[in-house]
Scaffold this motif. Structure first.
Motif, PDB file in Angstrom:
ATOM      1  N   VAL A 116      16.878  66.659  22.472  1.00 40.71           N
ATOM      2  CA  VAL A 116      15.849  66.166  21.557  1.00 40.71           C
ATOM      3  C   VAL A 116      15.499  64.729  21.955  1.00 40.71           C
ATOM      4  O   VAL A 116      16.346  63.969  22.427  1.00 40.71           O
ATOM      5  CB  VAL A 116      16.348  66.256  20.101  1.00 40.71           C
ATOM      6  N   ARG A 117      14.233  64.377  21.789  1.00 40.41           N
ATOM      7  CA  ARG A 117      13.795  63.025  22.138  1.00 40.41           C
ATOM      8  C   ARG A 117      13.602  62.213  20.858  1.00 40.41           C
ATOM      9  O   ARG A 117      12.930  62.672  19.939  1.00 40.41           O
ATOM     10  CB  ARG A 117      12.489  63.124  22.925  1.00 40.41           C
ATOM     11  N   LEU A 118      14.203  61.039  20.824  1.00 38.16           N
ATOM     12  CA  LEU A 118      14.070  60.170  19.649  1.00 38.16           C
ATOM     13  C   LEU A 118      12.926  59.188  19.883  1.00 38.16           C
ATOM     14  O   LEU A 118      12.922  58.455  20.881  1.00 38.16           O
ATOM     15  CB  LEU A 118      15.379  59.407  19.412  1.00 38.16           C
ATOM     16  N   ILE A 119      11.955  59.209  18.984  1.00 36.28           N
ATOM     17  CA  ILE A 119      10.853  58.239  19.061  1.00 36.28           C
ATOM     18  C   ILE A 119      10.873  57.399  17.789  1.00 36.28           C
ATOM     19  O   ILE A 119      10.871  57.945  16.682  1.00 36.28           O
ATOM     20  CB  ILE A 119       9.487  58.946  19.209  1.00 36.28           C
ATOM     21  N   LYS A 120      10.907  56.090  17.956  1.00 40.99           N
ATOM     22  CA  LYS A 120      10.911  55.195  16.792  1.00 40.99           C
ATOM     23  C   LYS A 120       9.573  54.479  16.619  1.00 40.99           C
ATOM     24  O   LYS A 120       9.216  54.066  15.520  1.00 40.99           O
ATOM     25  CB  LYS A 120      12.038  54.155  16.924  1.00 40.99           C
ATOM     26  N   SER A 121       8.848  54.327  17.735  1.00 40.12           N
ATOM     27  CA  SER A 121       7.611  53.548  17.685  1.00 40.12           C
ATOM     28  C   SER A 121       6.429  54.419  17.241  1.00 40.12           C
ATOM     29  O   SER A 121       6.227  55.530  17.740  1.00 40.12           O
ATOM     30  CB  SER A 121       7.369  52.949  19.067  1.00 40.12           C
ATOM     31  N   ILE A 122       5.623  53.898  16.313  1.00 37.05           N
ATOM     32  CA  ILE A 122       4.461  54.643  15.830  1.00 37.05           C
ATOM     33  C   ILE A 122       3.431  54.854  16.952  1.00 37.05           C
ATOM     34  O   ILE A 122       2.990  55.991  17.167  1.00 37.05           O
ATOM     35  CB  ILE A 122       3.834  53.949  14.592  1.00 37.05           C
ATOM     36  N   PRO A 123       3.058  53.808  17.701  1.00 40.66           N
ATOM     37  CA  PRO A 123       2.096  54.037  18.794  1.00 40.66           C
ATOM     38  C   PRO A 123       2.606  55.038  19.837  1.00 40.66           C
ATOM     39  O   PRO A 123       1.830  55.842  20.359  1.00 40.66           O
ATOM     40  CB  PRO A 123       1.913  52.647  19.425  1.00 40.66           C
ATOM     41  N   GLU A 124       3.902  54.993  20.116  1.00 44.58           N
ATOM     42  CA  GLU A 124       4.445  55.948  21.094  1.00 44.58           C
ATOM     43  C   GLU A 124       4.333  57.384  20.573  1.00 44.58           C
ATOM     44  O   GLU A 124       3.970  58.305  21.305  1.00 44.58           O
ATOM     45  CB  GLU A 124       5.910  55.601  21.401  1.00 44.58           C
ATOM     46  N   MET A 125       4.638  57.587  19.283  1.00 44.01           N
ATOM     47  CA  MET A 125       4.515  58.927  18.694  1.00 44.01           C
ATOM     48  C   MET A 125       3.062  59.371  18.720  1.00 44.01           C
ATOM     49  O   MET A 125       2.761  60.527  19.040  1.00 44.01           O
ATOM     50  CB  MET A 125       5.061  58.903  17.253  1.00 44.01           C
ATOM     51  N   GLN A 126       2.153  58.458  18.396  1.00 42.08           N
ATOM     52  CA  GLN A 126       0.730  58.817  18.379  1.00 42.08           C
ATOM     53  C   GLN A 126       0.231  59.199  19.762  1.00 42.08           C
ATOM     54  O   GLN A 126      -0.505  60.178  19.911  1.00 42.08           O
ATOM     55  CB  GLN A 126      -0.114  57.664  17.816  1.00 42.08           C
ATOM     56  N   SER A 127       0.638  58.463  20.782  1.00 43.96           N
ATOM     57  CA  SER A 127       0.110  58.795  22.106  1.00 43.96           C
ATOM     58  C   SER A 127       0.772  60.057  22.651  1.00 43.96           C
ATOM     59  O   SER A 127       0.133  60.855  23.341  1.00 43.96           O
ATOM     60  CB  SER A 127       0.215  57.616  23.087  1.00 43.96           C
ATOM     61  N   GLU A 128       2.041  60.273  22.289  1.00 41.34           N
ATOM     62  CA  GLU A 128       2.701  61.523  22.671  1.00 41.34           C
ATOM     63  C   GLU A 128       1.975  62.724  22.019  1.00 41.34           C
ATOM     64  O   GLU A 128       1.712  63.737  22.681  1.00 41.34           O
ATOM     65  CB  GLU A 128       4.180  61.489  22.244  1.00 41.34           C
TER      66      GLU A 128
END
Ligand code: AMP
Length: 285
Positions: free
Chosen positions: A3-15
């Motif tokens: 599983v990949r952990l994403i904490k940043s909002i911009p990173e989640m949005q671009s993903e």
């Protein structure tokens, strides 16, 4: 796959944007973490229908009242990551409170009417917090569908209304309540219960079972059913009823007679812990 952990909002949005461009179907399960089998059943359901499953873990401060359990709400990200991965999540999105609510913060989403009865009556800002955070999460995760549990029946109904009213381009899936073997609905808050309270907490499920039994026997009077349910809940000294209600499953308005689609919902304090449970009966005549 890990599983990949994403904490940043911009990173989640671009993903999310890249996944959409690649034609992937994004399934989303919003949670406050401290995952249990109830949450994991939602993740598994999403797994069946999505190419990519995103689970958010965010204890949302705006849905807690000033004297509620925000500070002591259980949190364990490492455990959650492991459980989410086992259940088939691809991404765990775990933003910080500072990033979700940068100061000054002034914008909220409010669903009227449906948020007034039941949990809305004793938790005045609760649904405003829920609809606001879910809106934000939908904008960040960009899901094709999101899964919610019937455990929080009013919440699911409120979100469905919001999605319709505000033209969110996604589907809401509602998954059944997962229970312990003895009937207690799974909840992160069950961890607050001491052994005696854990026993006492069964009165919620017992009251619902009693209601079902009466309805199966032909009873259609809310008054009669509510009286029997109250008796069961009040049979344990640690209990204090917040509400026990029989309402139309669409409008959430009180019903005198059980007809059509009916939601029987209750919120009960067991000691210092507020527990909720419910049952939906469809097409009663
Ligand atoms: P929470 O972390 O309590 O905000 O819950 C996140 C999601 O899991 C919500 O959609 C809940 O309705 C759902 N959920 C919580 N407990 C259960 C349960 N026992 N069975 C099914 N869904 C649940």
């Amino acid at each position: 796959m890990a599983v990949r952990l994403i904490k940043s909002i911009p990173e989640m949005q671009s993903e999310a944007e890249s996944l959409r461009l690649a034609g992937k179907r994004i399934g989303f399960v919003p949670t406050m973490g401290y995952l249990h089998e109830g949450h994991l059943s939602l993740v598994r359901l999403a797994r069946e229908r999505a190419d990519v499953v995103v689970v958010s873990i965010f204890v949302n401060p705006t849905q807690f009242g000033p004297n509620e359990d925000y500070d002591r709400y259980p949190r364990d990200l490492d455990r959650d990551l492991r459980l989410a991965e086992e259940a088939g999540a691809d991404i765990v999105f775990n933003p910080s409170v500072e990033d979700m609510y940068p100061q000054p913060y002034h914008t909220y989403v409010l669903v009227e009417k449906l948020t007034e009865p039941l949990c809305g009556a004793s938790r005045p800002n609760f649904f405003r917090g829920v609809t606001t955070v879910v809106t934000k999460l939908f904008h960040i995760v960009k899901p094709h569908f999101a899964v919610f549990g019937q455990k929080d029946a009013q919440q699911a109904i409120v979100i469905q209304q919001m999605v319709r009213d505000l033209n969110f381009d996604l589907d809401i899936v509602v998954a059944p309540i997962v229970r312990e073997e003895d009937g207690l609905a799974l909840s992160s808050r069950n961890t607050y219960l001491n052994p005696q309270e854990r026993q006492d907490a069964l009165v919620l499920y017992r009251a619902l079972q009693k209601a079902r039994q009466l309805i199966d026997g032909g009873e259609r009077s809310s008054e009669v059913i509510l009286r029997e349910m109250r008796k069961i809940v009040e049979s344990v000294p640690s209990s204090r009823i917040d509400y026990i209600s029989i309402v139309d499953a669409e409008t959430l308005q009180d019903l005198r007679e059980l007809r059509g689609d009916v939601l029987i919902a209750l919120a009960v304090w067991i000691g210092q812990t507020r527990l909720i449970d419910n049952m939906i009966l469809r097409g009663l005549r």
